[in-house]
Scaffold this motif. Structure first.
Motif, mmCIF file in Angstrom:
data_model
loop_
_atom_site.group_PDB
_atom_site.id
_atom_site.type_symbol
_atom_site.label_atom_id
_atom_site.label_comp_id
_atom_site.label_asym_id
_atom_site.label_seq_id
_atom_site.Cartn_x
_atom_site.Cartn_y
_atom_site.Cartn_z
ATOM 1 N N VAL A 35 3.144 4.149 -3.053
ATOM 2 C CA VAL A 35 3.459 4.533 -4.441
ATOM 3 C C VAL A 35 4.941 4.862 -4.537
ATOM 4 O O VAL A 35 5.589 5.112 -3.522
ATOM 5 C CB VAL A 35 2.602 5.743 -4.881
ATOM 6 N N ILE A 86 -4.829 6.599 -4.795
ATOM 7 C CA ILE A 86 -5.058 5.656 -3.681
ATOM 8 C C ILE A 86 -5.415 6.422 -2.397
ATOM 9 O O ILE A 86 -5.333 5.873 -1.295
ATOM 10 C CB ILE A 86 -3.870 4.688 -3.462
ATOM 11 N N ASN A 102 2.653 -2.337 -5.412
ATOM 12 C CA ASN A 102 2.113 -3.653 -5.687
ATOM 13 C C ASN A 102 2.559 -4.122 -7.075
ATOM 14 O O ASN A 102 1.827 -3.988 -8.041
ATOM 15 C CB ASN A 102 0.589 -3.529 -5.642
ATOM 16 N N THR A 132 4.787 5.345 1.463
ATOM 17 C CA THR A 132 3.873 4.266 1.835
ATOM 18 C C THR A 132 2.761 4.832 2.714
ATOM 19 O O THR A 132 2.858 5.941 3.213
ATOM 20 C CB THR A 132 4.568 3.133 2.625
ATOM 21 N N ILE A 149 -1.392 3.672 -11.876
ATOM 22 C CA ILE A 149 -0.935 3.958 -10.514
ATOM 23 C C ILE A 149 0.401 3.248 -10.336
ATOM 24 O O ILE A 149 0.473 2.018 -10.447
ATOM 25 C CB ILE A 149 -1.939 3.433 -9.463
ATOM 26 N N ASP A 196 0.849 -1.193 0.000
ATOM 27 C CA ASP A 196 0.000 0.000 0.000
ATOM 28 C C ASP A 196 0.889 1.249 0.000
ATOM 29 O O ASP A 196 1.283 1.755 1.054
ATOM 30 C CB ASP A 196 -0.901 -0.044 1.252
ATOM 31 N N SER A 223 2.190 1.867 -8.129
ATOM 32 C CA SER A 223 2.056 1.451 -6.730
ATOM 33 C C SER A 223 3.140 0.456 -6.358
ATOM 34 O O SER A 223 3.822 -0.102 -7.216
ATOM 35 C CB SER A 223 0.678 0.834 -6.496
ATOM 36 N N SER A 274 -0.382 9.241 -8.533
ATOM 37 C CA SER A 274 -0.501 7.882 -7.992
ATOM 38 C C SER A 274 -1.023 7.946 -6.571
ATOM 39 O O SER A 274 -1.911 7.170 -6.183
ATOM 40 C CB SER A 274 0.869 7.180 -7.988
#
Ligand code: PMP
Length: 293
Positions: free
Chosen positions: A32, A60, A154, A94, A150, A30, A152, A56
Motif C-alpha cells: 500500500v 489487505i 496494484n 510492502t 485500497i 502486494d 494498493s 489500506s
C-alpha cells in the motif's frame, strides 16, 4: 530530487535505496502507499493520509511495523532530512521479502520506504485553460474484485487507462464503473457543478476516497454550495456548468473539454476558480510543521 530515503528504519542515499527482487510489493503489487504534500515546511492533512495508509494496510491484512505516530514522525523527518519546504512525499509499505509463492504469510517483515522529493508541478496552462480529458474503454476495478478504496501498489488498472488516455492525446483519462457511471480519473477524483450543486461519485462505486476530494467538499460547503455524493453518468458531465478534478498532486484542476465536447463556457468556471484559490489558501494555513520537533 530526493537525496535521503528512509528505508526500513535507515537513511540511505538514493542510489543505495533498493529493495529485493523477492519483495512481494514488486512481485505481486502486494503493498500500500500514500502520496502526501508539504507546503512551506508544513505537511498537509498528514493525519488523514496516515489513517488512510493504515486503512489500506488493514484491508489487505498487512501490519505496518510502526504505529501511526511513528509513521508521522518518519514522514516529517523525511522532509527535514532533505531540507525541503515544498515537497511530494511517497510512503510505501510492502508485504516484504518472501519466496516466489503468493502466500503473504511467507513474508515475515514488511518493507517500508519514504521518498521525499521536490514537487514537479503541472504546467500553469492546465490551471489557466483547463484540461481536456477523455473517457477510456478500461473500466475502473469493481470493488468486489479489488476495491479502489485500497490505495494498493496494484495500479495497472489506472495505468491501462492512462495509456489509453495518452494515446487519445490527453494527460488524464476518465474511468467509468463497469455499469457505466462516472467513477474517477487515473489519479484524481472528479466533480461537476450542475444548477449550483456540486456532484461527485460516491466512493462505494469504486473510487479512491481522495483526501483532496474531502477538503474540496468542506470548502464548497463553507462557500454555501450544496455538495452531493451520488452516481451520475457522462450525460451529467456533458451538460455540467463546470467540471474539475482533485488530487494531492493536481490539487484542484479545471476540466474544459471531455471527449472533445466543450464543458460549460470552455474556460475554468467561477466556482472552480474560487475553490482553487480557497484550496491554495488552506494549504498555506494548515498542516503539521515538519520542522517543529
Ligand atoms: N483517485 C486515484 C485513483 C488516485 O490515485 C488519487 C491519488 N493520486 C486520487 C484519486 C486523489 O486522492 P488524493 O486527493 O488523496 O490525492
Amino acid at each position: 530530487m530526493a537525496g535521503k530515503i528512509f528505508l526500513n528504519g535507515k537513511w540511505v542515499a538514493r542510489e543505495a535505496a533498493v529493495v529485493s527482487v523477492f519483495d512481494h510489493g514488486l512481485l505481486y503489487g502486494d503493498g500500500v502507499f500514500e502520496g502526501i504534500r508539504a507546503y512551506g515546511g508544513k505537511i498537509f492533512r498528514l493525519r488523514e493520509h496516515v489513517e488512510r495508509l493504515f486503512d489500506s494496510a488493514r484491508a489487505i491484512r498487512l501490519v505496518p511495523p510502526y504505529d501511526p505516530a511513528g509513521f508521522s514522525g518518519h514522514i516529517k523527518s523525511s522532509v527535514r532530512e532533505n531540507g525541503l519546504r515544498d515537497a511530494y512525499i511517497r510512503v510505501v509499505v510492502t508485504r516484504g521479502v518472501g519466496d516466489l509463492g503468493l502466500d503473504p504469510d511467507k513474508c515475515p517483515s514488511p518493507t517500508v520506504f519514504i521518498i521525499a522529493g521536490s514537487i514537479s508541478l503541472y504546467p500553469k496552462e492546465f490551471y489557466d485553460q483547463g484540461l481536456s480529458i477523455v473517457t477510456v474503454p478500461t473500466r475502473r476495478n469493481v470493488p468486489e474484485a479489488l476495491n479502489p478504496r485500497i490505495k494498493s501498489l496494484n495500479y495497472l488498472n489506472n495505468i491501462l487507462a492512462k495509456i489509453e488516455g495518452k494515446l487519445a492525446g490527453c494527460v488524464e483519462a476518465l474511468m467509468l464503473t463497469d455499469s457505466g457511471f462516472v467513477c474517477e480519473c487515473t489519479g484524481d477524483n472528479i466533480f461537476c457543478l450542475r444548477n449550483g450543486t456540486l456532484l461527485t461519485p460516491p466512493v462505494y462505486l469504486g473510487a479512491l476516497k481522495g483526501i483532496t476530494r474531502g477538503v474540496v467538499m468542506e470548502l464548497a460547503t463553507a462557500r454555501g454550495l450544496t455538495v452531493k455524493e451520488e452516481p451520475f453518468t457522462r450525460h451529467e458531465l456533458f451538460t455540467a456548468e463546470e467540471v474539475f478534478l482533485t488530487g494531492t498532486a493536481a490539487e484542484v484542476v479545471p476540466v474544459t473539454r471531455i471527449d472533445g465536447r466543450v464543458v460549460g463556457e470552455g474556460k475554468p468556471g467561477i466556482q472552480t476558480r474560487a475553490l482553487m484559490s480557497a484550496f491554495g489558501d488552506l494549504v498555506m494555513r494548515e498542516g503539521e510543521d515538519a520542522y517543529a520537533v
